[in-house]
Design a protein around this motif. Structure first.
Motif, PDB file in Angstrom:
ATOM      1  N   GLU A 124       0.849  -1.204   0.000  1.00 42.91           N
ATOM      2  CA  GLU A 124       0.000   0.000   0.000  1.00 42.91           C
ATOM      3  C   GLU A 124       0.885   1.254   0.000  1.00 42.91           C
ATOM      4  N   MET A 125       1.928   1.230   0.804  1.00 45.34           N
ATOM      5  CA  MET A 125       2.793   2.422   0.884  1.00 45.34           C
ATOM      6  C   MET A 125       3.678   2.539  -0.361  1.00 45.34           C
ATOM      7  N   MET A 128       1.397   4.304  -2.597  1.00 43.22           N
ATOM      8  CA  MET A 128       1.335   5.709  -2.145  1.00 43.22           C
ATOM      9  C   MET A 128       2.572   6.471  -2.621  1.00 43.22           C
ATOM     10  N   SER A 129       3.703   5.800  -2.618  1.00 41.02           N
ATOM     11  CA  SER A 129       4.957   6.478  -3.004  1.00 41.02           C
ATOM     12  C   SER A 129       4.936   6.868  -4.477  1.00 41.02           C
ATOM     13  N   GLU A 131       2.283   7.974  -6.009  1.00 46.90           N
ATOM     14  CA  GLU A 131       1.517   9.228  -6.044  1.00 46.90           C
ATOM     15  C   GLU A 131       2.399  10.383  -5.564  1.00 46.90           C
ATOM     16  N   VAL A 132       3.160  10.120  -4.512  1.00 45.28           N
ATOM     17  CA  VAL A 132       4.033  11.178  -3.969  1.00 45.28           C
ATOM     18  C   VAL A 132       5.080  11.552  -5.017  1.00 45.28           C
ATOM     19  N   SER A 135       3.501  13.650  -7.602  1.00 45.20           N
ATOM     20  CA  SER A 135       3.207  15.015  -7.110  1.00 45.20           C
ATOM     21  C   SER A 135       4.491  15.840  -6.988  1.00 45.20           C
ATOM     22  N   ASN A 223       6.631  13.878   2.690  1.00 42.96           N
ATOM     23  CA  ASN A 223       5.449  13.962   1.818  1.00 42.96           C
ATOM     24  C   ASN A 223       4.600  12.694   1.923  1.00 42.96           C
ATOM     25  N   MET A 224       5.255  11.577   2.218  1.00 48.87           N
ATOM     26  CA  MET A 224       4.507  10.329   2.455  1.00 48.87           C
ATOM     27  C   MET A 224       3.631  10.468   3.707  1.00 48.87           C
ATOM     28  N   ASP A 226       2.212  13.056   4.820  1.00 48.99           N
ATOM     29  CA  ASP A 226       1.007  13.841   4.482  1.00 48.99           C
ATOM     30  C   ASP A 226      -0.083  12.971   3.869  1.00 48.99           C
ATOM     31  N   LYS A 227       0.323  11.901   3.179  1.00 39.70           N
ATOM     32  CA  LYS A 227      -0.662  11.068   2.472  1.00 39.70           C
ATOM     33  C   LYS A 227      -1.193   9.913   3.315  1.00 39.70           C
ATOM     34  N   ILE A 228      -0.407   9.573   4.366  1.00 43.82           N
ATOM     35  CA  ILE A 228      -0.796   8.354   5.149  1.00 43.82           C
ATOM     36  C   ILE A 228      -2.107   8.581   5.890  1.00 43.82           C
TER      37      ILE A 228
END
Ligand SMILES: Nc1ncnc2c(CN3C[C@H](CSc4cnccn4)[C@@H](O)C3)c[nH]c12
Length: 228
Positions: A124-125, A128-129, A131-132, A135, A223-224, A226-228
């Motif tokens: 999952e992370m 997420m990375s 997306e980071v 961005s 930045n990760m 912020d998304k968690i």
């Protein structure tokens, strides 16, 4: 939820603490842990000191004593893959211990009974990375990281690690942090920025790029958060 943010060296954690601004310092088990709230998220931050033993102690303490429910590692690494240059980011998909060796009993390198050569990171992370990275307009490589209790500054050793484990980068803490988080069922994310090429010039390159590469990794990890 409480996020552990871990490094091995002061230089890897300094940019994290700078970003966080204010924090409480707790001395425990021969180390210092920094507690903070960052954009509404509870954090516990620490550098373990170098190597698999210290990083095992710190990862375990962050989870068992400070109650971390996720762990992010931010730091630098030596490149094995020729596609990884100084400053490039690598997200670990799985990690191994390249100096764990009971091959005399017929086992593969990096394996002990009831263990496994590789420990996989949280998928999952990893998503997420991506997306980071998008961005930030950054390209991040996913790959295998090999961990051992030695600073590798030798083309032959580096290439052996690369071919034995399919490793793209190497360092001295991620593989043990992975075992701890997996055993304690805590999702974990290991990000490294390249500081050197683990060759004969590694120590000079490391000294030159530690600070800038550590900042690269720290910026991404924050930045990760912020998304968690
Ligand atoms: N080539 C390499 N081999 C093994 N590990 C690495 C790393 C990652 N870190 C940096 C640091 C090197 S030892 C250390 C000790 N004193 C001062 C600086 N570094 C150790 O925490 C592992 C970057 N390049 C590496």
């Amino acid at each position: 939820m409480k996020i552990a943010i871990m490094g091995a060296m002061p230089e890897e954690v300094a940019p994290i603490l700078e970003k966080v601004g204010s924090y409480k310092t707790v001395e425990y088990a021969g180390n210092r842990y920094y507690e903070a709230t960052y954009r509404g998220v509870e954090l516990v931050i620490a550098y373990s000191k170098i190597g698999k033993v210290f990083s095992t102690l710190t990862a375990t303490t962050m989870i068992e004593h400070f109650g971390a429910t996720k762990l992010l590692f931010s730091g630098v690494a030596g490149a094995i893959s020729p596609s990884l240059k100084v400053g490039d980011l690598i997200v670990a998909t799985k990690l191994s211990q390249h100096d764990l060796d009971i091959t005399a009993f017929g086992h593969p390198f990096g394996y002990v009974p009831e263990g496994s050569v590789f420990v996989e990171t949280d998928k999952e992370m990893i998503e997420m990375s991506k997306e980071v990275a998008a961005s930030m307009g950054k390209s991040v490589q996913e790959g295998i990281i090999a961990t051992g209790d030695q600073f590798v500054a030798n083309e032959e050793r580096k290439n052996w690690i690369g071919s034995t484990f399919g490793a793209d980068a190497l360092e001295m803490e991620g593989g043990s942090v992975a075992v701890v988080c997996s055993a304690l069922n805590v999702p974990f994310f290991i990000l490294r920025a390249i500081s050197d090429a683990a060759d004969m010039d590694a120590s000079f390159s490391f000294d030159e790029f530690l600070e800038t590469s550590a900042k690269e990794s720290a910026e991404f990890v924050m930045n990760m958060v912020d998304k968690i």
